[in-house]
Motif scaffolding. Structure first.
Motif, short mmCIF file in Angstrom:
data_model
loop_
_atom_site.label_atom_id
_atom_site.label_comp_id
_atom_site.label_asym_id
_atom_site.label_seq_id
_atom_site.Cartn_x
_atom_site.Cartn_y
_atom_site.Cartn_z
N VAL A 166 1.84 -10.81 -4.72
CA VAL A 166 0.74 -9.96 -5.20
C VAL A 166 -0.57 -10.75 -5.18
O VAL A 166 -1.60 -10.27 -4.69
N ASP A 167 -0.51 -11.99 -5.67
CA ASP A 167 -1.73 -12.82 -5.72
C ASP A 167 -2.27 -13.08 -4.31
O ASP A 167 -3.47 -13.07 -4.07
N ARG A 168 -1.36 -13.27 -3.38
CA ARG A 168 -1.74 -13.66 -2.02
C ARG A 168 -2.15 -12.45 -1.18
O ARG A 168 -3.11 -12.51 -0.42
N LEU A 169 -1.42 -11.32 -1.34
CA LEU A 169 -1.59 -10.21 -0.40
C LEU A 169 -2.31 -9.00 -0.97
O LEU A 169 -2.97 -8.28 -0.24
N VAL A 170 -2.16 -8.74 -2.25
CA VAL A 170 -2.71 -7.50 -2.80
C VAL A 170 -4.05 -7.74 -3.51
O VAL A 170 -5.03 -7.03 -3.24
N ALA A 171 -4.08 -8.74 -4.36
CA ALA A 171 -5.31 -8.98 -5.15
C ALA A 171 -6.55 -9.14 -4.26
O ALA A 171 -7.60 -8.54 -4.57
N PRO A 172 -6.48 -9.90 -3.14
CA PRO A 172 -7.70 -10.05 -2.31
C PRO A 172 -8.20 -8.71 -1.73
O PRO A 172 -9.41 -8.50 -1.64
N ILE A 173 -7.27 -7.82 -1.37
CA ILE A 173 -7.69 -6.53 -0.82
C ILE A 173 -8.43 -5.72 -1.88
O ILE A 173 -9.42 -5.05 -1.61
N LEU A 174 -7.92 -5.81 -3.11
CA LEU A 174 -8.49 -5.00 -4.19
C LEU A 174 -9.93 -5.38 -4.53
O LEU A 174 -10.63 -4.64 -5.20
N GLU A 175 -10.35 -6.54 -4.05
CA GLU A 175 -11.75 -6.92 -4.32
C GLU A 175 -12.72 -6.00 -3.59
O GLU A 175 -13.87 -5.86 -3.99
N HIS A 176 -12.26 -5.39 -2.49
CA HIS A 176 -13.21 -4.54 -1.76
C HIS A 176 -12.61 -3.21 -1.31
O HIS A 176 -13.28 -2.41 -0.69
N ASN A 177 -11.31 -2.96 -1.59
CA ASN A 177 -10.68 -1.78 -1.02
C ASN A 177 -9.63 -1.21 -1.97
O ASN A 177 -9.10 -1.93 -2.81
N ILE A 178 -9.29 0.06 -1.73
CA ILE A 178 -8.16 0.66 -2.45
C ILE A 178 -6.89 0.29 -1.70
O ILE A 178 -6.88 0.22 -0.48
N VAL A 179 -5.82 0.06 -2.43
CA VAL A 179 -4.53 -0.23 -1.81
C VAL A 179 -3.64 1.01 -1.90
O VAL A 179 -3.52 1.61 -2.97
N ILE A 180 -3.06 1.42 -0.77
CA ILE A 180 -2.06 2.50 -0.76
C ILE A 180 -0.73 1.87 -0.40
O ILE A 180 -0.61 1.22 0.65
N THR A 181 0.27 2.03 -1.24
CA THR A 181 1.55 1.41 -0.94
C THR A 181 2.72 2.26 -1.39
O THR A 181 2.54 3.27 -2.06
N GLN A 182 3.93 1.83 -1.03
CA GLN A 182 5.14 2.62 -1.25
C GLN A 182 5.77 2.31 -2.61
O GLN A 182 5.83 1.17 -3.03
N GLY A 183 6.29 3.34 -3.25
CA GLY A 183 7.19 3.14 -4.38
C GLY A 183 8.59 2.94 -3.86
O GLY A 183 8.86 3.08 -2.65
N PHE A 184 9.50 2.58 -4.78
CA PHE A 184 10.95 2.66 -4.53
C PHE A 184 11.51 1.59 -3.61
O PHE A 184 12.64 1.15 -3.77
N ILE A 185 10.75 1.14 -2.61
CA ILE A 185 11.31 0.20 -1.63
C ILE A 185 10.77 -1.20 -1.88
O ILE A 185 9.73 -1.39 -2.52
N ALA A 186 11.48 -2.19 -1.39
CA ALA A 186 11.09 -3.58 -1.59
C ALA A 186 11.68 -4.41 -0.47
O ALA A 186 12.30 -3.88 0.45
N GLY A 187 11.44 -5.73 -0.53
CA GLY A 187 12.00 -6.63 0.47
C GLY A 187 13.07 -7.51 -0.18
O GLY A 187 12.85 -8.06 -1.26
N SER A 188 14.21 -7.64 0.47
CA SER A 188 15.30 -8.44 -0.11
C SER A 188 15.07 -9.92 0.18
O SER A 188 14.29 -10.27 1.07
N ALA A 189 15.78 -10.76 -0.53
CA ALA A 189 15.68 -12.21 -0.32
C ALA A 189 16.00 -12.56 1.13
O ALA A 189 15.42 -13.48 1.70
N ASP A 190 16.92 -11.79 1.74
CA ASP A 190 17.31 -12.06 3.13
C ASP A 190 16.34 -11.48 4.16
O ASP A 190 16.61 -11.55 5.36
N GLY A 191 15.28 -10.86 3.69
CA GLY A 191 14.26 -10.37 4.62
C GLY A 191 14.50 -8.97 5.16
O GLY A 191 13.91 -8.58 6.16
N HIS A 192 15.35 -8.20 4.49
CA HIS A 192 15.56 -6.81 4.89
C HIS A 192 14.92 -5.88 3.84
O HIS A 192 14.34 -6.34 2.87
N THR A 193 15.10 -4.58 4.07
CA THR A 193 14.56 -3.62 3.10
C THR A 193 15.58 -3.41 1.98
O THR A 193 16.77 -3.21 2.25
N SER A 194 15.10 -3.44 0.74
CA SER A 194 15.97 -3.09 -0.39
C SER A 194 15.32 -1.91 -1.12
O SER A 194 14.18 -1.54 -0.82
#
Ligand code: ASP
Ligand code: MG
Length: 417
Positions: A166-194
């Motif tokens: 969040v600190d690296r990818l989301v917070a910087p965008i929010l300084e100048h833009n709205i963020v649109i993102t997905q609920g419910f889904i996430a990334g697993s430790a192994d790099g797949h969708t969870s």
């Protein structure tokens, strides 16, 4: 910094998406993260397309239904056929088709790789639509942000890794833009969708609110707020204006469907106010979950759970229900992942209320019947009433039989035939 969550019902048609866009456009005073679910009942349809659920040869009609549903909305929102949204969607639908034609592997894994398209598609449409209205925003793939373990269908969130993302990818965008993102889904430790469990988008919004230190989170719903009973079953509901965090957690635990049970804890830990508001009447005050001493107005709260099984477990050797017997019973429940909605014991028997599930019940019987006698009763109702009076209980129960009742000072639970 605010977080909004829009559920499936709030974006289930072109008109609904326009309404959602109006709600956002009228509230652009500061940084905003918008979390969106799949449109309408898309997740239910996608669950049928998980490899292994039906033969792949039967997928096409359902795939066509998912495609038609979304393209009907998209053609209405984007009359210009050259709009870039069409290319973006073509890519997503091709990926979905490829995913649904894969041979089945582990169900929970396949589940998450498939159902994630509901949210990927809805947020792609909404992000483009807001941009065309001049509501500048950036689409973020939440799978690069919220990190879970490898449980896939009920992923456990790694808050430390998520915070770093969040600190690296989301917070910087929010300084100048709205963020649109997905609920419910996430990334697993192994790099797949969870995924975070059904209705998990509220929880996604809470995770992001927590990591962003949001001033508030708002869930936009088709009800005016947190009601004292489900309006589907109760004619005269009362809207609760203020709910203490712990009360909201208790209510979600007992089965109140207005918020996902895991949602409140992260919000409470950072003292963030959670607003529940109607997308049909966005200026009405709704309900607020926050650091309040009591609920207001103080009124009885009703939670009905249908399709319940009451199970009585008796040791065959007439030993007492004590720690060693309990240990065996709980171990069996834990291995089968059976959630107990209510329990009670006497010297000689242990009673449990669980959701009706013949398959799991048979497996539980297999595990326990060497040592115990099992009796059960299915198709029951579990009623929880907070701030009850005897008069209220009598009215609710009427002439039906109470099979089991528990009371604390504030809460009573009844199992009714
Ligand atoms: N789309 C998912 C579901 O229908 C998540 C959500 O709506 O919260 O369960
Ligand atoms: Mg939903």
């Amino acid at each position: 910094m605010k977080v909004f969550k829009f559920g499936g019902a709030s974006v289930n048609s072109a008109a609904a998406v326009r309404n959602m866009a109006t709600i956002v456009s009228q509230r652009l005073d500061g940084a905003l993260t918008v979390v969106v679910s799949a449109m309408g009942k898309t997740t239910n349809m996608l669950e049928q397309l998980v490899p292994g659920v039906h033969p792949a040869s039967e997928h096409e009609p359902l795939l066509a239904q998912v495609r038609d549903y979304h393209y009907t909305i998209v053609r209405d929102l984007f009359p210009q056929p050259s709009h870039p949204v069409y290319n973006a969607l073509a890519v997503l639908f091709a990926q979905l088709e490829e995913q649904t034609s894969r041979p089945p592997t582990a169900y929970n894994f396949d589940y998450s790789q498939t159902v994630c398209f509901g949210e990927l598609i809805s947020t792609t449409i909404i992000s483009h639509y807001l941009n065309t209205l001049g509501i500048q925003n950036q689409w973020v793939d939440v799978r690069t942000v919220i990190r879970t373990d490898n449980q896939y269908r009920e992923g456990i969130v790694d808050f430390a890794a998520t915070q770093r993302n969040v600190d690296r990818l989301v917070a910087p965008i929010l300084e100048h833009n709205i963020v649109i993102t997905q609920g419910f889904i996430a990334g697993s430790a192994d790099g797949h969708t969870s995924t975070l469990g059904r209705e998990g988008s509220d929880y996604s919004a809470a995770i992001l609110s927590y990591c962003l230190g949001a001033e508030s989170m708002t869930i936009w719903k088709d009800v005016p707020g947190f009601l004292n009973a489900d309006p589907k079953y109760f004619p005269d509901t009362v809207k609760i204006e203020q709910i203490p965090y712990n009360e909201a957690i208790e209510l979600a635990y007992y089965g109140a469907s207005v918020i996902h049970p895991k949602t409140v804890k992260p919000i409470q830990n950072k003292n963030i106010q959670l607003h529940i508001k109607s997308f049909l009447n966005p200026d009405a005050p709704g309900s607020i979950v926050g650091p309040f001493p009591t609920i207001r107005p103080l009124t009885p709260l009703y939670i009905f759970k249908r399709n319940q099984t009451l199970l009585s477990i008796l040791p065959k050797d007439f030993s007492f229900i004590a720690e060693d017997n309990m240990k065996t019973i709980f171990a069996a429940l834990a291995t089968l992942n059976i959630r107990v909605n209510l329990m009670q014991n006497t010297a000689l028997s242990f009673s449990l209320c669980i959701d009706d599930n013949p398959l799991l019940l048979a497996q539980l019987r297999d595990q326990l019947q060497g040592q115990f006698l099992l009796r059960y009763n299915q198709g029951l109702q579990l009623i929880t009433i907070r701030y009850y009076t005897q008069d209220i209980i009598d009215r609710i129960v009427g002439s039906r039989t109470i099979l089991l009742q528990q009371r604390t000072r504030t809460t009573t639970q009844l199992i009714i035939q």
